[in-house]
Enzyme design. Structure first.
Site, PDB file in Angstrom:
ATOM      1  N   HIS A 315       0.851  -1.190   0.000  1.00 20.21           N
ATOM      2  CA  HIS A 315       0.000   0.000   0.000  1.00 20.21           C
ATOM      3  C   HIS A 315       0.880   1.229   0.000  1.00 20.21           C
ATOM      4  O   HIS A 315       1.935   1.225   0.626  1.00 20.21           O
ATOM      5  CB  HIS A 315      -0.913   0.005   1.241  1.00 20.21           C
ATOM      6  CG  HIS A 315      -2.064   0.924   1.095  1.00 20.21           C
ATOM      7  ND1 HIS A 315      -1.970   2.270   1.397  1.00 20.21           N
ATOM      8  CD2 HIS A 315      -3.328   0.718   0.657  1.00 20.21           C
ATOM      9  CE1 HIS A 315      -3.136   2.832   1.153  1.00 20.21           C
ATOM     10  NE2 HIS A 315      -3.982   1.918   0.702  1.00 20.21           N
ATOM     11  N   ASP A 373      -7.919  -5.594   0.278  1.00 25.23           N
ATOM     12  CA  ASP A 373      -8.421  -6.418  -0.817  1.00 25.23           C
ATOM     13  C   ASP A 373      -8.000  -7.871  -0.734  1.00 25.23           C
ATOM     14  O   ASP A 373      -8.499  -8.706  -1.479  1.00 25.23           O
ATOM     15  CB  ASP A 373      -7.941  -5.839  -2.156  1.00 25.23           C
ATOM     16  CG  ASP A 373      -8.639  -4.530  -2.439  1.00 25.23           C
ATOM     17  OD1 ASP A 373      -9.836  -4.455  -2.174  1.00 25.23           O
ATOM     18  OD2 ASP A 373      -7.975  -3.593  -2.904  1.00 25.23           O
TER      19      ASP A 373
HETATM   20  N1  CMC Z   1       4.049  -7.378  -4.881  1.00 26.37           N
HETATM   21  C1  CMC Z   1       5.380  -7.378  -5.066  1.00 26.37           C
HETATM   22  N2  CMC Z   1       6.181  -6.308  -4.922  1.00 26.37           N
HETATM   23  C2  CMC Z   1       5.570  -5.164  -4.549  1.00 26.37           C
HETATM   24  C3  CMC Z   1       4.205  -5.087  -4.341  1.00 26.37           C
HETATM   25  C4  CMC Z   1       3.422  -6.250  -4.512  1.00 26.37           C
HETATM   26  N3  CMC Z   1       2.095  -6.242  -4.324  1.00 26.37           N
HETATM   27  N4  CMC Z   1       3.861  -3.814  -3.985  1.00 26.37           N
HETATM   28  C5  CMC Z   1       5.015  -3.126  -3.978  1.00 26.37           C
HETATM   29  N5  CMC Z   1       6.057  -3.951  -4.325  1.00 26.37           N
HETATM   30  C6  CMC Z   1       7.482  -3.604  -4.350  1.00 26.37           C
HETATM   31  C7  CMC Z   1       7.844  -2.813  -5.591  1.00 26.37           C
HETATM   32  O1  CMC Z   1       8.248  -3.661  -6.659  1.00 26.37           O
HETATM   33  C8  CMC Z   1       8.969  -1.954  -5.096  1.00 26.37           C
HETATM   34  O2  CMC Z   1      10.118  -2.734  -5.011  1.00 26.37           O
HETATM   35  P1  CMC Z   1      11.567  -2.101  -5.339  1.00 26.37           P
HETATM   36  O3  CMC Z   1      11.774  -1.078  -4.267  1.00 26.37           O
HETATM   37  O4  CMC Z   1      12.503  -3.235  -5.271  1.00 26.37           O
HETATM   38  O5  CMC Z   1      11.466  -1.494  -6.704  1.00 26.37           O
HETATM   39  C9  CMC Z   1       8.547  -1.629  -3.657  1.00 26.37           C
HETATM   40  O6  CMC Z   1       7.726  -2.748  -3.255  1.00 26.37           O
HETATM   41  C10 CMC Z   1       7.765  -0.336  -3.506  1.00 26.37           C
HETATM   42  O7  CMC Z   1       6.669  -0.393  -4.410  1.00 26.37           O
HETATM   43  P2  CMC Z   1       5.978   0.846  -5.115  1.00 26.37           P
HETATM   44  O8  CMC Z   1       5.414   0.404  -6.415  1.00 26.37           O
HETATM   45  O9  CMC Z   1       6.901   2.025  -5.093  1.00 26.37           O
HETATM   46  O10 CMC Z   1       4.828   1.142  -4.098  1.00 26.37           O
HETATM   47  P3  CMC Z   1       3.626   2.097  -4.383  1.00 26.37           P
HETATM   48  O11 CMC Z   1       3.358   2.812  -3.115  1.00 26.37           O
HETATM   49  O12 CMC Z   1       3.841   2.930  -5.595  1.00 26.37           O
HETATM   50  O13 CMC Z   1       2.455   1.068  -4.723  1.00 26.37           O
HETATM   51  C11 CMC Z   1       0.566  -0.296  -4.591  1.00 26.37           C
HETATM   52  C12 CMC Z   1       1.422   0.764  -3.897  1.00 26.37           C
HETATM   53  C13 CMC Z   1      -0.692  -0.557  -3.797  1.00 26.37           C
HETATM   54  C14 CMC Z   1       0.155   0.211  -5.985  1.00 26.37           C
HETATM   55  C15 CMC Z   1       1.410  -1.592  -4.746  1.00 26.37           C
HETATM   56  O14 CMC Z   1       1.806  -2.058  -3.461  1.00 26.37           O
HETATM   57  C16 CMC Z   1       0.684  -2.688  -5.515  1.00 26.37           C
HETATM   58  O15 CMC Z   1       0.707  -2.696  -6.742  1.00 26.37           O
HETATM   59  N6  CMC Z   1      -0.001  -3.649  -4.782  1.00 26.37           N
HETATM   60  C17 CMC Z   1      -0.762  -4.660  -5.429  1.00 26.37           C
HETATM   61  C18 CMC Z   1      -2.103  -4.108  -5.841  1.00 26.37           C
HETATM   62  C19 CMC Z   1      -3.032  -3.938  -4.657  1.00 26.37           C
HETATM   63  O16 CMC Z   1      -3.190  -4.840  -3.845  1.00 26.37           O
HETATM   64  N7  CMC Z   1      -3.700  -2.769  -4.606  1.00 26.37           N
HETATM   65  C20 CMC Z   1      -4.696  -2.474  -3.587  1.00 26.37           C
HETATM   66  C21 CMC Z   1      -4.314  -1.323  -2.700  1.00 26.37           C
HETATM   67  S1  CMC Z   1      -5.394  -1.222  -1.268  1.00 26.37           S
HETATM   68  C22 CMC Z   1      -6.916  -0.790  -1.897  1.00 26.37           C
HETATM   69  C23 CMC Z   1      -6.975   0.558  -2.492  1.00 26.37           C
HETATM   70  O17 CMC Z   1      -6.572   1.527  -1.841  1.00 26.37           O
HETATM   71  O18 CMC Z   1      -7.470   0.674  -3.617  1.00 26.37           O
END
Ligand code: CMC
Length: 438
Positions: A315, A373
């Site tokens: 998140h 989720d």
């Molecule tokens: N699985 C694997 N790696 C992950 C994941 C994941 N679900 N989420 C983040 N990472 C890794 C990412 O690859 C990165 O690694 P590195 O530093 O080595 O490059 C690190 O963690 C930081 O990730 P980020 O993409 O910078 O994080 P963000 O804050 O931009 O993304 C997120 C947040 C929710 C989009 C992401 O965690 C994600 O895609 N999660 C899966 C989708 C999901 O479950 N979404 C629902 C969110 S809760 C409901 C809502 O609010 O809608």
């Protein structure tokens, strides 16, 4: 630029542009709780530079008194009340009142509010015909974007966005009609007759009725499932300045009508990184298929070239267990128990996946925990919702958050059209080249 330095009071921040004598002192603004912010509005005029923050990870876009999240501690408050307490003691409509008005209602205020909302559950009959314009297999979110946007053409008396009463009526209409719109999207997919709302039922109960009932049979809503539905709605009701809420605010900042703004919010919610994640979790679980395949799947997730993510994990704000996920996990067991589902392979798979991920250094180091989720899809599937409806349900719940945030923005004297700037990296000015010279 030599970075920043705090003044002794800690209430201003001074930025000096390297190699010049130009600097600016900016005020620090405190919230009630949470990090303070540097008010950078004077920065460009003083130093001629913008700030750069793709994804707005370090930018506060507004003052808001609605929802507070402490992502490190895993805290979520609606108007100051912890989500755990609201989940245990409140109802979705009471939470709607709280989010919209700022305080919990007295009993007579709540009954008046409930009556007010439930009197608006029917859709304009002409809106029915919109459904026929969609293919039978249309995704419910596509239908919802269209039908909610089309409400702008039907409820003209609520379109004066500068009139508080008009805004209130639009809020009631949106909250009340969203379950009808979502349930009818499902009925259209299923080829079943639309069920009209029943205002003698509770909000969640009425939704389950419109979703499940058919005219040929009497249908009694299971009270335990109605309570679980109500709880799911409470947990999704608001989440401060997330992508869809910011979309609603941005659309609203132009003076667009509330139905158009909420339609924009629905579109933004649809993506798998946001509201579409609950649908994506179930797809992921069925693709994994079996507990023995988990290690292979986890390796793919960790492989930077695979683009595979563990859906339902991670998140932008929570760097701890999402408090909503904990409540969801409990509710999941209750719902499966009520439905007599003793061994659900998907739940077993999800629990094993969670256990492995919470122990794995990749997830631990990145502070990736289950989000709301991760379990909601399993509950919704057990309750008989097709996966395509999951995000639509999220939209039903989040409508109150969107409209509360929109209202707050409309009442904010600092409200201006949302208009970010950019770092231009394209070609500098150049002269047009005639076609035969290219
Ligand atoms: N699985 C694997 N790696 C992950 C994941 C994941 N679900 N989420 C983040 N990472 C890794 C990412 O690859 C990165 O690694 P590195 O530093 O080595 O490059 C690190 O963690 C930081 O990730 P980020 O993409 O910078 O994080 P963000 O804050 O931009 O993304 C997120 C947040 C929710 C989009 C992401 O965690 C994600 O895609 N999660 C899966 C989708 C999901 O479950 N979404 C629902 C969110 S809760 C409901 C809502 O609010 O809608």
């Amino acid at each position: 630029m030599d970075g920043t330095s705090h003044t002794a009071s800690g209430k201003t921040i001074t930025i000096t542009l390297d190699g010049t004598d130009r600097s600016v002192t900016l005020p620090i603004v405190d919230g009630t709780i949470g990090p303070s912010v540097a008010d950078i509005r004077k920065l460009y005029n003083a130093l001629g530079i913008f700030t750069f923050d793709p994804g707005y990870g370090a930018t506060a876009s507004c003052h808001s008194a609605i929802t507070y999240i402490d992502g490190d501690e895993g805290v979520l408050l609606y108007r100051g009340y912890p989500i755990e307490q609201l989940a245990e003691h409140s109802t979705f409509l009471e939470v709607c009142y709280l989010l919209l008005n700022g305080e919990l209602p007295k009993p007579d205020e709540l009954s008046k509010f409930e009556r007010g909302v439930m009197r608006h559950t029917m859709l304009h009959e002409q809106l029915r015909s919109f459904y026929n314009g969609f293919r039978r297999d249309a995704h419910p979110m596509a239908v919802m974007c269209g039908v909610v946007g089309a409400m702008s053409a039907f409820y003209n008396d609520g379109m004066n966005i500068n009139d508080p009463n008009s805004r209130r009526i639009s809020a009631f209409r949106l909250i009340a009609k969203m379950p009808t719109i979502a349930a009818w999207a499902h009925k259209y997919n299923a080829g079943q007759p639309f069920m009209y709302p029943r205002n003698d039922l509770g909000y969640a109960e009425n939704f389950l009725y419109m979703f499940n009932a058919v005219p040929a049979e009497t249908y009694k809503v299971n009270p335990i499932l109605a309570r679980a539905m109500d709880l799911i709605l409470i947990l999704h009701a608001d989440h401060e300045q997330n992508a869809s809420t910011s979309t609603v605010r941005l659309a609203g900042s132009t003076g667009a009508n509330p139905f158009a703004c909420i339609a924009a919010g629905i579109a933004s919610l649809w993506g798998p990184a946001h509201g579409g994640a609950n649908e994506a979790v179930l797809k992921m679980l069925s693709e994994i298929g079996h507990v023995r395949e988990i290690p292979d799947f986890i390796s793919k997730v960790k492989d930077k070239n695979s683009n595979v993510r563990l859906m339902g994990f991670g998140h932008r704000v929570y760097k701890n267990y999402d408090p909503r996920a904990k409540i969801m996990q409990r509710t999941c067991h209750e719902v499966l128990g009520e439905l007599g589902i003793k061994d659900d392979p998907l739940l077993d798979l999800a629990m094993e996946l969670e256990k492995i991920a919470l122990d794995d250094p990749y997830f631990v180091e990145r502070k990736l925990y289950p989000n709301v989720d991760f379990y909601s899809g399993i509950i919704l599937k057990a309750m008989g919702f097709p996966t395509s409806m999951f995000t639509a349900l999220f939209a039903v719940a989040r409508t109150v958050g969107w409209i509360s945030q929109w209202q707050e923005m409309m009442e904010d004297p600092e409200q201006r059209i949302g208009r970010p700037r950019q770092v231009y990296v394209g070609a500098p000015q150049r002269d047009y080249v005639p076609a035969d010279k290219r």
